[in-house]
Design a protein around this motif. Sequence first.
Motif, PDB file in Angstrom:
ATOM      1  N   MET A 131       0.806  -1.221   0.000  1.00  0.00           N
ATOM      2  CA  MET A 131       0.000   0.000   0.000  1.00  0.00           C
ATOM      3  C   MET A 131       0.840   1.273   0.000  1.00  0.00           C
ATOM      4  O   MET A 131       0.322   2.353  -0.266  1.00  0.00           O
ATOM      5  CB  MET A 131      -0.926   0.008   1.220  1.00  0.00           C
ATOM      6  N   GLY A 132       2.131   1.174   0.313  1.00  0.00           N
ATOM      7  CA  GLY A 132       2.937   2.371   0.327  1.00  0.00           C
ATOM      8  C   GLY A 132       4.153   2.244   1.205  1.00  0.00           C
ATOM      9  O   GLY A 132       4.519   1.166   1.674  1.00  0.00           O
ATOM     10  N   ARG A 133       4.775   3.393   1.431  1.00  0.00           N
ATOM     11  CA  ARG A 133       6.012   3.466   2.196  1.00  0.00           C
ATOM     12  C   ARG A 133       5.791   4.400   3.372  1.00  0.00           C
ATOM     13  O   ARG A 133       5.170   5.454   3.241  1.00  0.00           O
ATOM     14  CB  ARG A 133       7.124   3.998   1.293  1.00  0.00           C
ATOM     15  N   TRP A 134       6.310   4.004   4.525  1.00  0.00           N
ATOM     16  CA  TRP A 134       6.194   4.817   5.726  1.00  0.00           C
ATOM     17  C   TRP A 134       7.587   5.075   6.302  1.00  0.00           C
ATOM     18  O   TRP A 134       8.447   4.189   6.308  1.00  0.00           O
ATOM     19  CB  TRP A 134       5.361   4.104   6.796  1.00  0.00           C
ATOM     20  N   VAL A 135       7.800   6.304   6.796  1.00  0.00           N
ATOM     21  CA  VAL A 135       9.031   6.649   7.502  1.00  0.00           C
ATOM     22  C   VAL A 135       8.688   6.749   8.982  1.00  0.00           C
ATOM     23  O   VAL A 135       7.743   7.445   9.367  1.00  0.00           O
ATOM     24  CB  VAL A 135       9.617   7.978   6.997  1.00  0.00           C
ATOM     25  N   VAL A 136       9.467   6.045   9.816  1.00  0.00           N
ATOM     26  CA  VAL A 136       9.162   5.971  11.247  1.00  0.00           C
ATOM     27  C   VAL A 136      10.365   6.489  12.042  1.00  0.00           C
ATOM     28  O   VAL A 136      11.298   5.739  12.332  1.00  0.00           O
ATOM     29  CB  VAL A 136       8.838   4.525  11.678  1.00  0.00           C
ATOM     30  N   PRO A 137      10.368   7.792  12.376  1.00  0.00           N
ATOM     31  CA  PRO A 137      11.464   8.345  13.163  1.00  0.00           C
ATOM     32  C   PRO A 137      11.241   8.130  14.660  1.00  0.00           C
ATOM     33  O   PRO A 137      10.159   7.687  15.073  1.00  0.00           O
ATOM     34  CB  PRO A 137      11.408   9.840  12.824  1.00  0.00           C
ATOM     35  N   PRO A 138      12.246   8.417  15.490  1.00  0.00           N
ATOM     36  CA  PRO A 138      12.059   8.314  16.941  1.00  0.00           C
ATOM     37  C   PRO A 138      10.890   9.189  17.404  1.00  0.00           C
ATOM     38  O   PRO A 138      10.597  10.211  16.780  1.00  0.00           O
ATOM     39  CB  PRO A 138      13.392   8.806  17.512  1.00  0.00           C
ATOM     40  N   THR A 139      10.265   8.802  18.475  1.00  0.00           N
ATOM     41  CA  THR A 139       9.058   9.402  19.059  1.00  0.00           C
ATOM     42  C   THR A 139       7.809   9.057  18.243  1.00  0.00           C
ATOM     43  O   THR A 139       6.721   9.454  18.614  1.00  0.00           O
ATOM     44  CB  THR A 139       9.124  10.938  19.241  1.00  0.00           C
ATOM     45  N   ARG A 140       7.970   8.335  17.137  1.00  0.00           N
ATOM     46  CA  ARG A 140       6.831   7.861  16.362  1.00  0.00           C
ATOM     47  C   ARG A 140       6.837   6.336  16.340  1.00  0.00           C
ATOM     48  O   ARG A 140       7.867   5.697  16.540  1.00  0.00           O
ATOM     49  CB  ARG A 140       6.880   8.379  14.918  1.00  0.00           C
ATOM     50  N   GLY A 141       5.678   5.765  16.051  1.00  0.00           N
ATOM     51  CA  GLY A 141       5.574   4.321  15.927  1.00  0.00           C
ATOM     52  C   GLY A 141       4.693   3.985  14.744  1.00  0.00           C
ATOM     53  O   GLY A 141       3.847   4.787  14.337  1.00  0.00           O
ATOM     54  N   LEU A 142       4.879   2.820  14.178  1.00  0.00           N
ATOM     55  CA  LEU A 142       4.062   2.374  13.055  1.00  0.00           C
ATOM     56  C   LEU A 142       3.177   1.226  13.510  1.00  0.00           C
ATOM     57  O   LEU A 142       3.663   0.216  14.031  1.00  0.00           O
ATOM     58  CB  LEU A 142       4.951   1.908  11.894  1.00  0.00           C
ATOM     59  N   TRP A 143       1.863   1.397  13.329  1.00  0.00           N
ATOM     60  CA  TRP A 143       0.927   0.302  13.596  1.00  0.00           C
ATOM     61  C   TRP A 143       0.794  -0.524  12.330  1.00  0.00           C
ATOM     62  O   TRP A 143       0.418  -0.014  11.266  1.00  0.00           O
ATOM     63  CB  TRP A 143      -0.437   0.837  14.027  1.00  0.00           C
ATOM     64  N   MET A 144       1.097  -1.812  12.443  1.00  0.00           N
ATOM     65  CA  MET A 144       1.002  -2.753  11.337  1.00  0.00           C
ATOM     66  C   MET A 144      -0.090  -3.762  11.672  1.00  0.00           C
ATOM     67  O   MET A 144       0.063  -4.578  12.600  1.00  0.00           O
ATOM     68  CB  MET A 144       2.345  -3.467  11.145  1.00  0.00           C
ATOM     69  N   PRO A 145      -1.237  -3.729  10.986  1.00  0.00           N
ATOM     70  CA  PRO A 145      -2.320  -4.680  11.289  1.00  0.00           C
ATOM     71  C   PRO A 145      -1.875  -6.128  11.061  1.00  0.00           C
ATOM     72  O   PRO A 145      -0.874  -6.378  10.376  1.00  0.00           O
ATOM     73  CB  PRO A 145      -3.420  -4.275  10.305  1.00  0.00           C
ATOM     74  N   PRO A 146      -2.608  -7.086  11.603  1.00  0.00           N
ATOM     75  CA  PRO A 146      -2.252  -8.488  11.412  1.00  0.00           C
ATOM     76  C   PRO A 146      -2.195  -8.879   9.940  1.00  0.00           C
ATOM     77  O   PRO A 146      -2.987  -8.393   9.120  1.00  0.00           O
ATOM     78  CB  PRO A 146      -3.381  -9.241  12.132  1.00  0.00           C
ATOM     79  N   SER A 147      -1.229  -9.744   9.611  1.00  0.00           N
ATOM     80  CA  SER A 147      -1.123 -10.414   8.304  1.00  0.00           C
ATOM     81  C   SER A 147      -0.781  -9.489   7.145  1.00  0.00           C
ATOM     82  O   SER A 147      -0.962  -9.871   5.980  1.00  0.00           O
ATOM     83  CB  SER A 147      -2.424 -11.176   7.981  1.00  0.00           C
ATOM     84  N   VAL A 148      -0.261  -8.291   7.399  1.00  0.00           N
ATOM     85  CA  VAL A 148       0.166  -7.389   6.327  1.00  0.00           C
ATOM     86  C   VAL A 148       1.627  -7.687   5.979  1.00  0.00           C
ATOM     87  O   VAL A 148       2.506  -7.631   6.839  1.00  0.00           O
ATOM     88  CB  VAL A 148       0.015  -5.912   6.742  1.00  0.00           C
TER      89      VAL A 148
END
Length: 260
Positions: free
Chosen positions: A57-74
């Motif tokens: 679906m795309g690209r995400w940048v995850v710097p400090p103080t941020r978090g990435l939620w990844m749903p199950p089975s992605v």
Amino acid sequence: MDKPDVFPDYHDYDRRERPVTAMAKDFPPGHTTGRHRHPSGQLIYAVHGVMIADTEMGRWVVPPTRGLWMPPSVHHELRMVGHVRMRTAYVHPEAARHLPAHCSVMAISPLLRELILAAIDIQGPYGEDSRDGRVMRLLLDELRQLPTLPLRLPRPADPRLQAVCEAIAAAPDDKTTAQGWADRLGVDAKTVHRLFVRETGMTFGQWRQQARLLEALERLATGARILDVALDLGYASPSAFSTMFKRQFGVTPSAFFDQA
């Protein structure tokens, strides 16, 4: 406290029947995880370093103080920018039902950070009404109310637009206009604009700007100077770059990383 095992196997964590399990893992610069997925949802967070996450679906940048939620089975792959100290929480699919159905970058509150670190120390079974169970419930409550952040670069499905987006991502300073890309594709400019909105939810200009800003985040994370980043990405001056950066992320480039 907060001491990672030597490359622990995530399979020991993401398949447990508990609502939440957590682990610590450190990575060297440039490390990639390879494409994989988890049966559980995953909160991907680093106390140090920047992570780049790629999905269909795309690209995400995850710097400090941020978090990435990844749903199950992605299906996803992570690339590490600099030394990364990842602290991650796996959320059982049943417990993840009230969390976002799509990947999203979230601001990690000080409370959630401490809850994640506390959860890492909880390795054995825990009762729902025990201290450990309450820590995990509070972690889920905090995760549910976090705001999402605009750190995503959508990936189009249309092959014509994919070629344009890949070229822009490879050379974010490219000043080719929508008309220029239309000429290369053999279509009119209106078609390019319509494709961008339909495929990414952004206009051509917005997508190119987002590509530049996310590339800037990655370069700044490695210690590049704001002046060099601004000029390399095609901005007329560092002040023009800082203005655009603040408009998108709410703070200047220097303040963004000071928060970390």
